[in-house]
Design a protein around this motif. Structure first.
Motif, PDB file in Angstrom:
ATOM      1  N   SER A  40       0.904  -1.164  -0.061  1.00 17.71           N
ATOM      2  CA  SER A  40      -0.061  -0.033  -0.169  1.00 17.71           C
ATOM      3  C   SER A  40       0.925   1.106  -0.057  1.00 17.71           C
ATOM      4  CB  SER A  40      -0.949  -0.008   1.273  1.00 17.71           C
ATOM      5  OG  SER A  40      -1.741   1.310   1.265  1.00 17.71           O
ATOM      6  N   LYS A  41       2.116   1.271   0.809  1.00 18.70           N
ATOM      7  CA  LYS A  41       2.761   2.273   0.887  1.00 18.70           C
ATOM      8  C   LYS A  41       3.514   2.448  -0.481  1.00 18.70           C
ATOM      9  CE  LYS A  41       4.242   2.072   5.557  1.00 18.70           C
ATOM     10  NZ  LYS A  41       5.412   1.758   6.635  1.00 18.70           N
ATOM     11  N   LEU A  42       3.628   1.506  -1.375  1.00 16.78           N
ATOM     12  CA  LEU A  42       4.417   1.690  -2.605  1.00 16.78           C
ATOM     13  C   LEU A  42       3.695   2.010  -3.863  1.00 16.78           C
ATOM     14  CD1 LEU A  42       7.031  -1.251  -2.320  1.00 16.78           C
ATOM     15  CD2 LEU A  42       7.387   1.086  -1.677  1.00 16.78           C
TER      16      LEU A  42
ATOM     17  N   VAL B  77      -9.885  13.427 -11.245  1.00 24.97           N
ATOM     18  CA  VAL B  77      -8.583  12.472 -11.016  1.00 24.97           C
ATOM     19  C   VAL B  77      -9.159  11.260 -10.867  1.00 24.97           C
ATOM     20  CG1 VAL B  77      -6.493  11.487 -10.342  1.00 24.97           C
ATOM     21  CG2 VAL B  77      -6.896  14.286 -10.573  1.00 24.97           C
ATOM     22  N   LEU B  78      -8.912  10.116 -11.618  1.00 22.49           N
ATOM     23  CA  LEU B  78      -9.202   8.697 -11.421  1.00 22.49           C
ATOM     24  C   LEU B  78      -7.937   7.991 -10.881  1.00 22.49           C
ATOM     25  CD1 LEU B  78     -11.796   8.123 -14.560  1.00 22.49           C
ATOM     26  CD2 LEU B  78     -12.184   9.105 -12.123  1.00 22.49           C
ATOM     27  N   GLU B  79      -7.938   7.307 -10.050  1.00 22.61           N
ATOM     28  CA  GLU B  79      -6.896   6.703  -9.152  1.00 22.61           C
ATOM     29  C   GLU B  79      -7.167   5.543  -8.734  1.00 22.61           C
ATOM     30  OE1 GLU B  79      -3.879   6.356  -8.394  1.00 22.61           O
ATOM     31  OE2 GLU B  79      -2.954   8.314  -8.908  1.00 22.61           O
ATOM     32  N   ASP B  80      -6.354   4.573  -8.246  1.00 24.12           N
ATOM     33  CA  ASP B  80      -6.287   3.347  -7.441  1.00 24.12           C
ATOM     34  C   ASP B  80      -5.742   3.333  -6.430  1.00 24.12           C
ATOM     35  OD1 ASP B  80      -3.781   1.062  -8.302  1.00 24.12           O
ATOM     36  OD2 ASP B  80      -3.924   2.901  -9.275  1.00 24.12           O
ATOM     37  N   ALA B  81      -4.512   4.106  -6.309  1.00 21.32           N
ATOM     38  CA  ALA B  81      -3.404   3.750  -5.183  1.00 21.32           C
ATOM     39  C   ALA B  81      -3.689   5.426  -4.041  1.00 21.32           C
ATOM     40  CB  ALA B  81      -2.317   4.150  -5.494  1.00 21.32           C
ATOM     41  N   PRO B  82      -3.607   4.940  -2.597  1.00 20.42           N
ATOM     42  CA  PRO B  82      -3.566   5.794  -1.624  1.00 20.42           C
ATOM     43  C   PRO B  82      -2.674   7.114  -2.071  1.00 20.42           C
ATOM     44  CG  PRO B  82      -3.697   3.828  -0.802  1.00 20.42           C
ATOM     45  CD  PRO B  82      -3.621   3.455  -2.196  1.00 20.42           C
TER      46      PRO B  82
ATOM     47  N   THR C 151      -6.091  -2.977  -0.497  1.00 24.61           N
ATOM     48  CA  THR C 151      -6.145  -1.733   0.307  1.00 24.61           C
ATOM     49  C   THR C 151      -6.846  -1.556   1.429  1.00 24.61           C
ATOM     50  OG1 THR C 151      -5.222  -0.656  -1.871  1.00 24.61           O
ATOM     51  CG2 THR C 151      -6.013   0.909  -0.054  1.00 24.61           C
ATOM     52  N   SER C 152      -6.596  -1.281   2.574  1.00 28.22           N
ATOM     53  CA  SER C 152      -7.405  -1.221   3.637  1.00 28.22           C
ATOM     54  C   SER C 152      -8.266   0.052   3.637  1.00 28.22           C
ATOM     55  CB  SER C 152      -6.787  -0.981   5.065  1.00 28.22           C
ATOM     56  OG  SER C 152      -5.719  -0.008   4.857  1.00 28.22           O
ATOM     57  N   PRO C 153      -9.595   0.019   3.973  1.00 30.33           N
ATOM     58  CA  PRO C 153     -10.428   1.003   3.905  1.00 30.33           C
ATOM     59  C   PRO C 153     -10.021   2.476   4.684  1.00 30.33           C
ATOM     60  CG  PRO C 153     -11.527  -1.029   4.662  1.00 30.33           C
ATOM     61  CD  PRO C 153     -10.103  -1.051   4.713  1.00 30.33           C
ATOM     62  N   GLU C 154      -9.150   2.339   5.595  1.00 27.55           N
ATOM     63  CA  GLU C 154      -8.746   3.637   6.121  1.00 27.55           C
ATOM     64  C   GLU C 154      -7.782   4.215   5.224  1.00 27.55           C
ATOM     65  OE1 GLU C 154      -6.322   0.392   8.201  1.00 27.55           O
ATOM     66  OE2 GLU C 154      -8.322   0.637   7.717  1.00 27.55           O
ATOM     67  N   LYS C 155      -7.089   3.601   4.268  1.00 29.95           N
ATOM     68  CA  LYS C 155      -6.181   4.134   3.352  1.00 29.95           C
ATOM     69  C   LYS C 155      -7.032   4.963   2.116  1.00 29.95           C
ATOM     70  CE  LYS C 155      -2.365   2.340   4.889  1.00 29.95           C
ATOM     71  NZ  LYS C 155      -0.979   3.299   5.151  1.00 29.95           N
TER      72      LYS C 155
END
Length: 236
Positions: A54-56, A181-186, A207-211
């Motif tokens: 998730s960080k990467l 913007v359309l995105e998938d990553a936090p 990906t966790s909900p809080e992210k």
């Protein structure tokens, strides 16, 4: 099921331009990246966790390499990791398919003369590799910003630079609030929101909900997006 986050309590705002991320949103590449980084980690007896993934997600390749080496405490430097990463990428990223809903949405916006662009953390070489079998599709976009090699993109996601640069390259130079913007990553969502743009997120299943809470709207797939929510022509 779609989910509206706190950022959208006042309602969605009309936009005129749409900016797409690429990896994990348009192209099904994230599973390949997971395999590559997981394989490198395993070769040193390390585990590539969902938290680190998730960080990467969404970062430039150099930033990914530096953070992966640090977080996994690998006995190599980031340059060595980067070389291993690029070697495997060149083998595995040439046949990635489009994700559900991507082609329909992009063709719909293009047909209706909505200015669209791509803002990807990939470098130009990586972008060309991954899109070589989808050239007609990517030609529908007005322009592409490859953050990993573009000299105007000072810092990668989660910094807002790439989206601000991308917006500035439309001929009419829209204001940030005119862009969706359309995105998938936090990290990508953080970048978009920091740029002053609304952001629809289609998160990875790990990906966790809080992210995801800082997104304007969360959807399970691009097929679930209703453009009319943002003042754009509805898909018929």
């Amino acid at each position: 099921m779609s989910r509206v986050t706190n950022n959208a309590k006042a309602g969605f705002k009309k936009v005129s331009h749409v900016i797409f991320d690429m990896d994990g949103l348009l192209l099904d590449t994230e599973g390949v990246y997971k395999k590559i980084i997981g394989g490198i980690a395993a070769s040193f007896g390390k585990k590539y966790s969902p938290e680190l993934r998730s960080k990467l997600l969404g970062r430039q390749e150099i930033d990914t390499s530096k953070l992966a080496v640090k977080e996994l405490a690998l006995p190599i430097n980031w340059e060595q990791f980067f070389e291993m990463f690029r070697t495997e990428s060149n083998k595995l990223l040439t046949n990635c398919p489009l994700l559900p809903g991507a082609e329909q949405l992009v063709k719909h916006l293009h047909k209706n003369n909505i200015p669209i662009a791509v803002a990807t953390s990939s470098c130009k070489e990586s972008f060309d590799l991954k899109t070589q079998n989808h050239k007609h599709f990517f030609n529908l976009f007005h322009h592409t910003v490859t953050g990993g090699s573009d000299p105007e993109v000072g810092s990668g996601k989660p910094s807002p630079d790439i989206f601000l640069v991308c917006a500035s390259r439309f001929p009419d130079k829209p204001k940030p609030y005119d862009c969706l913007v359309l995105e998938d990553a936090p990290n990508g969502v953080t970048a978009a929101v920091s740029a002053g743009m609304q952001c629809v997120m289609v998160p990875d299943k790990e990906t966790s909900p809080e992210k995801c809470q800082h997104a304007t709207l969360i959807l399970p797939s691009l097929t679930d997006l209703k453009p009319e929510l943002f003042g754009l022509p509805a898909i018929k």
